[in-house]
Design an enzyme around this catalytic site. Sequence first.
Site, PDB file in Angstrom:
ATOM      1  N   GLY A  76     -24.106 -36.472 -52.322  1.00 49.60           N
ATOM      2  CA  GLY A  76     -24.014 -35.801 -51.029  1.00 49.60           C
ATOM      3  C   GLY A  76     -24.143 -34.300 -51.215  1.00 49.60           C
ATOM      4  O   GLY A  76     -24.790 -33.612 -50.416  1.00 49.60           O
ATOM      5  N   ASN A 156     -13.881 -34.003 -43.735  1.00 54.03           N
ATOM      6  CA  ASN A 156     -13.315 -34.833 -44.799  1.00 54.03           C
ATOM      7  C   ASN A 156     -11.803 -34.705 -44.920  1.00 54.03           C
ATOM      8  O   ASN A 156     -11.140 -35.589 -45.432  1.00 54.03           O
ATOM      9  CB  ASN A 156     -13.972 -34.511 -46.142  1.00 54.03           C
ATOM     10  CG  ASN A 156     -14.118 -33.023 -46.388  1.00 54.03           C
ATOM     11  OD1 ASN A 156     -14.712 -32.305 -45.583  1.00 54.03           O
ATOM     12  ND2 ASN A 156     -13.550 -32.560 -47.476  1.00 54.03           N
ATOM     13  N   GLN A 184     -18.962 -38.064 -44.207  1.00 57.11           N
ATOM     14  CA  GLN A 184     -17.753 -38.795 -43.790  1.00 57.11           C
ATOM     15  C   GLN A 184     -17.985 -39.645 -42.542  1.00 57.11           C
ATOM     16  O   GLN A 184     -17.183 -40.526 -42.238  1.00 57.11           O
ATOM     17  CB  GLN A 184     -16.603 -37.819 -43.514  1.00 57.11           C
ATOM     18  CG  GLN A 184     -16.054 -37.122 -44.746  1.00 57.11           C
ATOM     19  CD  GLN A 184     -15.221 -38.036 -45.647  1.00 57.11           C
ATOM     20  OE1 GLN A 184     -14.702 -39.062 -45.213  1.00 57.11           O
ATOM     21  NE2 GLN A 184     -15.106 -37.667 -46.904  1.00 57.11           N
ATOM     22  N   SER A 204     -23.697 -39.841 -48.490  1.00 55.57           N
ATOM     23  CA  SER A 204     -23.357 -40.090 -49.892  1.00 55.57           C
ATOM     24  C   SER A 204     -22.890 -41.527 -50.067  1.00 55.57           C
ATOM     25  O   SER A 204     -22.213 -42.078 -49.201  1.00 55.57           O
ATOM     26  CB  SER A 204     -22.240 -39.125 -50.319  1.00 55.57           C
ATOM     27  OG  SER A 204     -21.767 -39.460 -51.603  1.00 55.57           O
ATOM     28  N   GLY A 205     -23.230 -42.127 -51.216  1.00 53.24           N
ATOM     29  CA  GLY A 205     -22.901 -43.530 -51.451  1.00 53.24           C
ATOM     30  C   GLY A 205     -21.431 -43.826 -51.698  1.00 53.24           C
ATOM     31  O   GLY A 205     -20.890 -44.806 -51.181  1.00 53.24           O
ATOM     32  N   HIS A 206     -20.773 -42.961 -52.476  1.00 52.28           N
ATOM     33  CA  HIS A 206     -19.441 -43.371 -52.954  1.00 52.28           C
ATOM     34  C   HIS A 206     -18.342 -43.305 -51.905  1.00 52.28           C
ATOM     35  O   HIS A 206     -17.219 -43.760 -52.152  1.00 52.28           O
ATOM     36  CB  HIS A 206     -19.051 -42.597 -54.222  1.00 52.28           C
ATOM     37  CG  HIS A 206     -18.665 -41.174 -54.022  1.00 52.28           C
ATOM     38  ND1 HIS A 206     -17.346 -40.775 -54.023  1.00 52.28           N
ATOM     39  CD2 HIS A 206     -19.389 -40.055 -53.846  1.00 52.28           C
ATOM     40  CE1 HIS A 206     -17.297 -39.457 -53.859  1.00 52.28           C
ATOM     41  NE2 HIS A 206     -18.529 -39.006 -53.747  1.00 52.28           N
ATOM     42  N   THR A 242     -37.503 -39.882 -62.119  1.00 53.38           N
ATOM     43  CA  THR A 242     -37.605 -41.333 -61.980  1.00 53.38           C
ATOM     44  C   THR A 242     -36.465 -41.849 -61.104  1.00 53.38           C
ATOM     45  O   THR A 242     -35.308 -41.472 -61.295  1.00 53.38           O
ATOM     46  CB  THR A 242     -37.573 -42.000 -63.373  1.00 53.38           C
ATOM     47  OG1 THR A 242     -38.668 -41.465 -64.117  1.00 53.38           O
ATOM     48  CG2 THR A 242     -37.702 -43.506 -63.274  1.00 53.38           C
ATOM     49  N   CYS A 329     -11.543 -32.221 -53.700  1.00 52.20           N
ATOM     50  CA  CYS A 329     -12.292 -31.134 -54.343  1.00 52.20           C
ATOM     51  C   CYS A 329     -11.456 -29.878 -54.478  1.00 52.20           C
ATOM     52  O   CYS A 329     -11.657 -29.087 -55.377  1.00 52.20           O
ATOM     53  CB  CYS A 329     -13.540 -30.820 -53.529  1.00 52.20           C
ATOM     54  SG  CYS A 329     -14.326 -32.283 -52.887  1.00 52.20           S
TER      55      CYS A 329
END
Length: 400
Positions: A76, A156, A184, A204-206, A242, A329
């Site tokens: 993200g 967040n 979020q 973002s994935g996580h 890649t 963070c």
Amino acid sequence: MSEKTARFVYADNAATTPVSPEVLEAMLPFLKEKYGNPSSLYSVAREAASAVEDARAKIAGLLGAKPNEIYFTASGSEADNWAIKGAARANMAKGRHIVTSKIEHHAVLHTCEALEKEGFEVTYLPVDSEGIVDPDEFRKALRPDTVLAAIMYANNEIGTIQPIKELAAIAHERKIPFFTDAVQAVGHIPVNVAELGVDMLALSGHKINAPKGIGALYIKAGTRIKNLIDGGGQERGRRAGTENVPYIVGLARALEIAFARIPELERVRALRDRLIDGILSTIPYSRLNGSREKRLPGNVNVAFEFIEGESLVLLLDSVGICASTGSACSTASLEPSHVLLAIGLPHEKAHGSLRLSLSHENTDEDVDYILEKLPPLVERLRAMSPLYEEFMRGEKIFKV
Ligand SMILES: *Cc1c(COP(=O)(O)O)cnc(C)c1O
């Protein structure tokens, strides 16, 4: 996972989430037998290439975008950096002014600060006491030399949801591109780029049960933006490298599941409300941070007078509850949260804040357990607090 505690409650889903079994299962073939490089010509590689394109099409469909408007990134934060630096630098001939808010994630704020060092000027809009950007103030901040507006969809720390559709429309009246950090929001509330009218959107994935280290940026066709990484022709030559095939496949699966689950988040919303009401009614000198209504389904953020959030997080950990002060963070630094300061909390209340972020995996029993453990822990910390002692002796009058 803690072995000794009566229960383990993960209530820090805004920091990260576990990879779900369905996501892992979708990814595994691409870590094992389907390992081809999507750029190669033989069939095992073509399988990888078509998996990437299927994932792109799936994500585009969910977001209301076209497949060629979705770009995969490694996080993200990378998507935030690319959108802001890329659009700002591509439009420098027009001007060097950016409008954002004071409550953005550091991936946005620090990116804007980096651009200030390059000669850009940034307006950091204030927010009201609930953490909302005022559309009129937003309009007033836009100038003829404004080249980008960047306002997050959902915060967040305090879970506040911004009026993105309205803000994007205002930016477009002035032909200013609008970017939103929706990390979020995606998977928690409905997100559709066409409906919102945004030009760029980061996810973002996580935060939605995909692995850490994968994200995406929606870039509306025709948006002026610099390429991020020079190299091979991946991501239409704009972000070389890649492709992270298994993670891209995992991200698409996670988004599919999360979007389908949004109606079920009413249950999470009810857990959230019970937790908020339970905390405020049993713990004196506590207040909710953020908006009661314009709030993410799983977000609880409460300020407790007279204590340090860090100490509370450690005590909660000792009883098997994972929570956070502000955002993960900023936990490493001793600075109070910029978000809590922006909604008007004085330093000491910002320091005494706790974030509990729930997901579909949390249960009624989890909320019962938090409501059982939290009040005595707050009481225990207050019993050690000289401020609280003075207060109880009536030597100082605090405004609560
Ligand atoms: C987590 C988060 C990010 C950063 O995403 P990463 O994938 O961890 O880099 C950016 N913005 C918001 C609002 C977030 O919550």
